[in-house]
Design a protein around this motif. Structure first.
Motif, PDB file in Angstrom:
ATOM      1  N   LYS A  10       0.819  -1.214   0.000  1.00  0.00           N
ATOM      2  CA  LYS A  10       0.000   0.000   0.000  1.00  0.00           C
ATOM      3  C   LYS A  10       0.853   1.264   0.000  1.00  0.00           C
ATOM      4  O   LYS A  10       0.472   2.282  -0.591  1.00  0.00           O
ATOM      5  N   LEU A  11       2.011   1.211   0.662  1.00  0.00           N
ATOM      6  CA  LEU A  11       2.818   2.417   0.797  1.00  0.00           C
ATOM      7  C   LEU A  11       3.877   2.576  -0.290  1.00  0.00           C
ATOM      8  O   LEU A  11       4.339   3.694  -0.545  1.00  0.00           O
ATOM      9  N   THR A  12       4.280   1.483  -0.942  1.00  0.00           N
ATOM     10  CA  THR A  12       5.320   1.581  -1.972  1.00  0.00           C
ATOM     11  C   THR A  12       4.811   1.261  -3.371  1.00  0.00           C
ATOM     12  O   THR A  12       5.473   1.588  -4.354  1.00  0.00           O
ATOM     13  N   GLY A  13       3.644   0.603  -3.448  1.00  0.00           N
ATOM     14  CA  GLY A  13       3.144   0.179  -4.749  1.00  0.00           C
ATOM     15  C   GLY A  13       3.694  -1.154  -5.209  1.00  0.00           C
ATOM     16  O   GLY A  13       3.353  -1.624  -6.297  1.00  0.00           O
ATOM     17  N   HIS A  14       4.539  -1.789  -4.387  1.00  0.00           N
ATOM     18  CA  HIS A  14       5.130  -3.083  -4.742  1.00  0.00           C
ATOM     19  C   HIS A  14       4.808  -4.102  -3.656  1.00  0.00           C
ATOM     20  O   HIS A  14       4.848  -3.781  -2.471  1.00  0.00           O
ATOM     21  N   PRO A  15       4.505  -5.345  -4.028  1.00  0.00           N
ATOM     22  CA  PRO A  15       4.210  -6.368  -3.014  1.00  0.00           C
ATOM     23  C   PRO A  15       5.393  -6.578  -2.080  1.00  0.00           C
ATOM     24  O   PRO A  15       6.556  -6.467  -2.480  1.00  0.00           O
ATOM     25  N   GLY A  16       5.100  -6.893  -0.835  1.00  0.00           N
ATOM     26  CA  GLY A  16       6.158  -7.258   0.095  1.00  0.00           C
ATOM     27  C   GLY A  16       6.525  -8.719  -0.065  1.00  0.00           C
ATOM     28  O   GLY A  16       5.854  -9.483  -0.760  1.00  0.00           O
ATOM     29  N   ALA A  17       7.617  -9.123   0.605  1.00  0.00           N
ATOM     30  CA  ALA A  17       8.047 -10.522   0.561  1.00  0.00           C
ATOM     31  C   ALA A  17       8.432 -10.995   1.957  1.00  0.00           C
ATOM     32  O   ALA A  17       9.314 -11.828   2.121  1.00  0.00           O
ATOM     33  N   PHE A  18       7.755 -10.460   2.976  1.00  0.00           N
ATOM     34  CA  PHE A  18       8.052 -10.850   4.352  1.00  0.00           C
ATOM     35  C   PHE A  18       7.482 -12.228   4.680  1.00  0.00           C
ATOM     36  O   PHE A  18       8.066 -12.970   5.459  1.00  0.00           O
ATOM     37  N   ASN A  19       6.346 -12.556   4.083  1.00  0.00           N
ATOM     38  CA  ASN A  19       5.678 -13.826   4.368  1.00  0.00           C
ATOM     39  C   ASN A  19       6.199 -14.913   3.427  1.00  0.00           C
ATOM     40  O   ASN A  19       5.448 -15.558   2.699  1.00  0.00           O
ATOM     41  N   THR A  20       7.504 -15.088   3.419  1.00  0.00           N
ATOM     42  CA  THR A  20       8.171 -16.085   2.585  1.00  0.00           C
ATOM     43  C   THR A  20       9.233 -16.771   3.431  1.00  0.00           C
ATOM     44  O   THR A  20       9.390 -16.482   4.610  1.00  0.00           O
TER      45      THR A  20
END
Length: 441
Positions: A157-167
């Motif tokens: 939501k804040l960067t426009g790119h998906p996160g990858a923490f849940n990996t």
């Protein structure tokens, strides 16, 4: 024609040489270079009525995730006054005073059946609007993964790119017990290093872990029978099977995007070549036929091409060949050594190891114009692997003679160092997204 012995030495020397020191599983991560202007964000402690402490502090995990990315400036907890549980009468002026531009609030409740209900909301403090809000109902064993999923949503939501923490990440360590020979271990941990699990334990080297596209299996190379054999192992059940046990070298597994095929390096005919193995039929298709050494294949995201390392030009360089076969095309021309390439998820770039002035760095190659950008400045970097969102590259390096893991953002602006308490760590592999963990309600 090179001898089989010469081929084996060239292919295996780089990955074998690094595995020389003991290691253990404890891991801390430090940001060694952050973005010049991180997004200021406050993560308020989630309200929890108890009794007793939570198995995991959800908001603390979220704050640590965001801080570790290097893209956010997380407001210190001691600057947070009051702990809001919901969006009623939020004092946005107070939050602006902390310089936060975004705010995460939430609460956790324990249900009668022993499960937990986790709610969170993300706000734009400047515009006083809600950007996201979800509720999860999970068992205690999934609280930490829930926190990582919240972090992924905030990141997107804040960067426009998906996160990858849940990996997750897989990696190889070498441990020296109090007595007996050293042991090599293949481990899997959350992307932040939490909860390492032992997948394989051997007194002989383990190499080249590679995740299946669904994140459920790992292919890897083991020397437990005194020669390289390629195995496939289920991460959850630990059940494994032999994939390639041919005479000579069996190495460098790489999954096709559909999970139905595996590219690999075999020297069954006397020279190291690239093959494709159909996992259902076990049929082999040979892609290269060259007196030089061809190794380290990696698939394009659309499954139409395979890149690999070859010394057919005299030094290791990156080449590309159609997955259906054909004439390979050379992709790298800068530097006298380029190897271990793999595609970004969008297929536009490759990450690889590039040697300049005798030093081995992580670099990114633009596939369309073949321009090369060096991202790191250390001496001996190796084994780069993209995060599934393409924003970070995890790799192995050395710090004061010890093997450690590190990451760099795809444009080179942020860097992190993964410090194990002692010993040597190598061969990282970043997992794909695990769709089974997308359990928001």
């Amino acid at each position: 024609m090179r001898s089989r012995r010469g081929v084996a030495l060239w292919v295996l020397a780089a990955v074998m040489a690094a595995l020389v020191a003991p290691a253990r599983a404890m891991l801390t991560i430090e940001i060694t270079r952050g973005a010049e202007t991180g997004i200021p964000v406050a993560v308020a402690p989630f309200t929890w009525p108890g009794p007793g402490p939570l198995p995991h502090d959800v908001s603390a995990v979220v704050a640590a995730d965001l801080a570790r990315s290097g893209l956010f400036n997380v407001v210190a907890r001691d600057r947070i006054q009051g702990i809001p549980a919901d969006n009623r009468n939020l004092p946005f002026d107070r939050w602006r005073a902390t310089e936060a531009e975004a705010l995460v609030i939430g609460n956790v409740q324990k249900l009668a059946n022993g499960r937990y209900q986790v709610e969170f909301r993300l706000f734009d403090v400047i515009r006083r609007t809600q950007l996201a809000g979800f509720r999860y109902t999970v068992g205690p064993e999934l609280l930490r993964r829930t926190a990582h999923q919240i972090s992924d949503i905030v990141h997107e939501k804040l960067t426009g790119h998906p996160g990858a923490f849940n990996t997750r990440i897989a990696y190889i360590t070498r441990e020296q017990p109090a007595s007996g020979p050293p042991r090599f271990l293949l481990r899997v941990a959350d992307a932040d290093g939490y909860g390492p699990q032992e997948i394989v334990n051997s007194i002989e080297p383990l190499l080249s872990p590679a995740w299946s596209p669904d994140g459920k299996q790992l292919a890897y190379v083991s020397f437990e029978k005194k020669r390289p054999i390629l195995y496939l192992q289920d991460v959850a059940t630990r059940r494994r099977e032999v994939l390639a046990d041919f005479q000579g070298i069996n190495s460098a597994p790489a999954w096709s995007p559909d999970g139905k095929r595996l590219a690999l390096t075999l020297s069954r005919d006397g020279n190291a070549e690239i093959y494709v193995l159909d996992l259902a039929t076990r049929a082999l298709t040979r892609l290269t036929n060259e007196p030089a050494i061809d190794t380290e294949p990696a698939w394009s995201p659309d499954g139409q091409a395979i890149v690999f390392t070859s010394d057919r030009s005299g030094q290791p360089q990156i080449y590309r060949v159609a997955a259906a076969g054909g004439t390979p095309e050379r992709l790298t021309f800068e530097g006298d050594y380029n190897a271990r390439a793999s595609y970004a998820p969008d297929g536009k770039t490759l990450t690889l190891v590039s040697r300049h002035n005798g030093r081995y760095h992580i670099a990114v190659l633009q596939v369309d114009n073949k321009s090369l950008q060096v991202l790191t400045d250390s001496v001996l970097d190796e084994s780069p692997t993209y995060a599934p969102n393409g924003r970070l590259i995890l790799y192995a390096t050395e710090v004061r003679g010890r093997g450690v893991l590190a990451s760099v953002s795809a444009e080179g602006r942020t860097r992190q160092l993964y410090r194990f308490d002692q010993g040597d760590v190598r061969e990282p592999a970043w997992s794909p997204y695990n769709r089974e963990l997308q359990y928001k309600e």
